[in-house]
Design an enzyme around this catalytic site. Structure first.
Site, PDB file in Angstrom:
ATOM      1  N   SER A  43      43.049  41.034  37.450  1.00 21.37           N
ATOM      2  CA  SER A  43      43.714  39.734  37.634  1.00 21.37           C
ATOM      3  C   SER A  43      45.177  39.813  37.248  1.00 21.37           C
ATOM      4  O   SER A  43      45.516  40.307  36.183  1.00 21.37           O
ATOM      5  CB  SER A  43      43.049  38.622  36.821  1.00 21.37           C
ATOM      6  N   HIS A  74      42.579  33.912  44.509  1.00 26.37           N
ATOM      7  CA  HIS A  74      42.431  35.312  44.118  1.00 26.37           C
ATOM      8  C   HIS A  74      42.748  36.182  45.331  1.00 26.37           C
ATOM      9  O   HIS A  74      42.242  35.943  46.414  1.00 26.37           O
ATOM     10  CB  HIS A  74      40.997  35.560  43.656  1.00 26.37           C
ATOM     11  N   HIS A  96      33.406  39.586  40.832  1.00 26.28           N
ATOM     12  CA  HIS A  96      32.812  39.712  39.507  1.00 26.28           C
ATOM     13  C   HIS A  96      31.344  39.332  39.526  1.00 26.28           C
ATOM     14  O   HIS A  96      30.900  38.542  40.360  1.00 26.28           O
ATOM     15  CB  HIS A  96      33.530  38.785  38.517  1.00 26.28           C
ATOM     16  N   TYR A  98      30.066  37.323  37.423  1.00 27.92           N
ATOM     17  CA  TYR A  98      29.958  35.886  37.135  1.00 27.92           C
ATOM     18  C   TYR A  98      30.142  35.004  38.363  1.00 27.92           C
ATOM     19  O   TYR A  98      29.851  33.817  38.330  1.00 27.92           O
ATOM     20  CB  TYR A  98      30.907  35.460  36.006  1.00 27.92           C
ATOM     21  N   GLU A  99      30.615  35.590  39.456  1.00 29.18           N
ATOM     22  CA  GLU A  99      30.717  34.821  40.693  1.00 29.18           C
ATOM     23  C   GLU A  99      29.366  34.711  41.392  1.00 29.18           C
ATOM     24  O   GLU A  99      29.236  33.987  42.371  1.00 29.18           O
ATOM     25  CB  GLU A  99      31.726  35.469  41.639  1.00 29.18           C
ATOM     26  N   ALA A 126      42.514  42.714  32.817  1.00 28.02           N
ATOM     27  CA  ALA A 126      43.051  41.938  31.708  1.00 28.02           C
ATOM     28  C   ALA A 126      41.908  41.714  30.729  1.00 28.02           C
ATOM     29  O   ALA A 126      40.783  41.506  31.144  1.00 28.02           O
ATOM     30  CB  ALA A 126      43.564  40.614  32.227  1.00 28.02           C
ATOM     31  N   MET A 229      35.419  40.961  31.560  1.00 31.06           N
ATOM     32  CA  MET A 229      34.270  40.606  32.396  1.00 31.06           C
ATOM     33  C   MET A 229      34.142  41.474  33.636  1.00 31.06           C
ATOM     34  O   MET A 229      33.546  41.057  34.630  1.00 31.06           O
ATOM     35  CB  MET A 229      34.377  39.137  32.804  1.00 31.06           C
ATOM     36  N   SER A 230      34.687  42.672  33.585  1.00 30.33           N
ATOM     37  CA  SER A 230      34.653  43.495  34.800  1.00 30.33           C
ATOM     38  C   SER A 230      34.701  44.978  34.434  1.00 30.33           C
ATOM     39  O   SER A 230      34.395  45.361  33.312  1.00 30.33           O
ATOM     40  CB  SER A 230      35.854  43.142  35.680  1.00 30.33           C
ATOM     41  N   ASN A 253      45.142  38.169  25.500  1.00 28.08           N
ATOM     42  CA  ASN A 253      44.963  37.220  24.395  1.00 28.08           C
ATOM     43  C   ASN A 253      44.241  37.911  23.245  1.00 28.08           C
ATOM     44  O   ASN A 253      43.623  38.968  23.431  1.00 28.08           O
ATOM     45  CB  ASN A 253      44.171  35.995  24.856  1.00 28.08           C
ATOM     46  N   HIS A 267      49.491  29.971  26.555  1.00 33.19           N
ATOM     47  CA  HIS A 267      49.262  30.474  27.909  1.00 33.19           C
ATOM     48  C   HIS A 267      50.544  30.940  28.587  1.00 33.19           C
ATOM     49  O   HIS A 267      50.558  31.928  29.315  1.00 33.19           O
ATOM     50  CB  HIS A 267      48.567  29.405  28.756  1.00 33.19           C
TER      51      HIS A 267
HETATM   52  C1  NAG Z   1      40.146  40.998  37.576  1.00 29.13           C
HETATM   53  C2  NAG Z   1      39.313  40.883  36.381  1.00 29.13           C
HETATM   54  O1  NAG Z   1      38.309  41.524  36.261  1.00 29.13           O
HETATM   55  N1  NAG Z   1      39.713  40.038  35.466  1.00 29.13           N
HETATM   56  C3  NAG Z   1      38.956  39.734  34.302  1.00 29.13           C
HETATM   57  C4  NAG Z   1      39.353  40.630  33.192  1.00 29.13           C
HETATM   58  O2  NAG Z   1      38.902  40.166  31.959  1.00 29.13           O
HETATM   59  C5  NAG Z   1      39.335  38.868  31.638  1.00 29.13           C
HETATM   60  C6  NAG Z   1      38.974  38.574  30.196  1.00 29.13           C
HETATM   61  O3  NAG Z   1      37.592  38.610  29.993  1.00 29.13           O
HETATM   62  C7  NAG Z   1      38.722  37.906  32.618  1.00 29.13           C
HETATM   63  O4  NAG Z   1      39.105  36.598  32.327  1.00 29.13           O
HETATM   64  C8  NAG Z   1      39.174  38.280  34.007  1.00 29.13           C
HETATM   65  O5  NAG Z   1      38.494  37.529  34.955  1.00 29.13           O
END
Ligand code: NAG
Ligand code: NAG
Length: 297
Positions: A43, A74, A96, A98-99, A126, A229-230, A253, A267
């Site tokens: 991201s 995105h 991801h 989570y999607e 990130a 998360m990836s 963060n 932010h």
């Molecule tokens: C692109 C991607 O995978 N972004 C994720 C990376 O990790 C951060 C923090 O957990 C997520 O918020 C992003 O979605």
């Protein structure tokens, strides 16, 4: 391979070898680029692809079988091109867990890279800093990972194993190339940026919620330096099919570990740091791509 007796798992019917072959053939028909290096842009890191020349790009929705991100705004482009004389391909945007995608779909592009002839995969993301020494804007070279969803059976290699890609029980003890990690640290120090480049352990959680304080403390105890998360599913599938992996995580963060001292994440600062570091990341990744050929596997 016995295709008749497939266990009814989430992954088993996601993609057949023919699906991978069709997508690969479609791409080979559309472009004369033959990449040896693939980069997955996390991201806000899509601009890593700006370094390429002889650019040719495809929208994910136009590529047969390719997963399309559900997150509004995105990016979703596969960009082919060259950096110096190194041919590479960039994924701008990824999907991801989570999607709601199965991990087989999340990692689909990695096997396409394999069939395209890619030998090295660079993953970027990130993440939140767990290690207390980390600051917002630090860049962590991923030394190792913890596959937390994998512990719970959310694993991209669950289901029948396709021997054409790799073995049933792949070794993961050397998932992140030692040579490429050393090269990245060398390049960073040549650029005078060693003070914000770290090396550490990335932990994947499924998301989409951020960690509770108790969860963050648990991750710290487990030896995680950063959480996101990836990345881990793609790395696992790449390692399974013999692709060399290098990973970078941008700390956007600090994860709160204390009930009384809530971390105040600004932010705007995060975005600003991201932008500032994106330039460094682009240079680091481009230099790595140019020089990684000279490294022995
Ligand atoms: C692109 C991607 O995978 N972004 C994720 C990376 O990790 C951060 C923090 O957990 C997520 O918020 C992003 O979605
Ligand atoms: C690729 O090109 C060949 C030759 O033109 C064609 O027969 C084939 O159907 C194409 N494959 C795909 C997936 O587009």
């Amino acid at each position: 391979l016995n295709t008749k007796k497939q266990a009814p798992t989430v992954n088993s019917n996601c993609c057949s070898f023919e699906d991978y072959k069709l997508t690969t053939e479609w791409l080979l028909n559309q472009t004369s680029h033959r990449p040896k290096v693939a980069v997955i842009c996390g991201s806000g890191l899509g601009l890593l692809a700006n370094a390429v020349n002889n650019r040719q790009s495809f929208r994910y929705e136009d590529i047969p079988n390719f997963p399309v991100s559900t997150i509004p705004g995105h990016e979703g482009c596969l960009v082919f091109g060259t950096i110096k004389d190194q041919c590479c391909v960039f994924m701008q945007g990824r999907v991801h867990l989570y999607e709601g995608y199965s991990l087989c779909k999340v990692t689909f592009p990695v096997r396409i890279f394999k069939l395209l002839g890619v030998e090295t995969l660079v993953v970027t993301n990130a993440s939140g800093g767990i290690c207390q020494d980390y600051k917002v804007g630090d860049i962590m070279v991923i030394k190792d990972h913890i596959n937390l969803p994998g512990f719970a059976g959310q694993h991209p290699l669950c289901g029948p194993n396709d021997e054409r890609f790799g073995v049933r029980f792949p070794c993961m003890s050397d998932a992140y190339s030692k040579d490429l990690r050393r090269l990245a640290l060398d390049i960073s120090s040549e650029m005078g940026c060693s003070d914000f480049v770290r090396e550490g352990v990335y932990c994947m959680v499924s998301g989409p919620n951020f960690e509770t304080i108790a969860e963050a403390r648990m991750l710290q105890v487990l030896g995680c330096d950063a959480v996101g998360m990836s990345t881990v599913p793609e790395v696992t599938v790449a390692k399974h099919c013999g692709i060399r992996v290098f990973g970078l995580s941008l700390i956007t963060n600090k994860v709160s570990l204390d009930y009384s001292r809530e971390e105040m994440v600004n932010h705007e600062d995060v975005l600003l740091t991201g932008k500032m570091r994106a330039e460094f990341l682009q240079k680091l990744v481009a230099t790595l791509i140019i020089r990684c050929n000279h490294q022995e596997q």
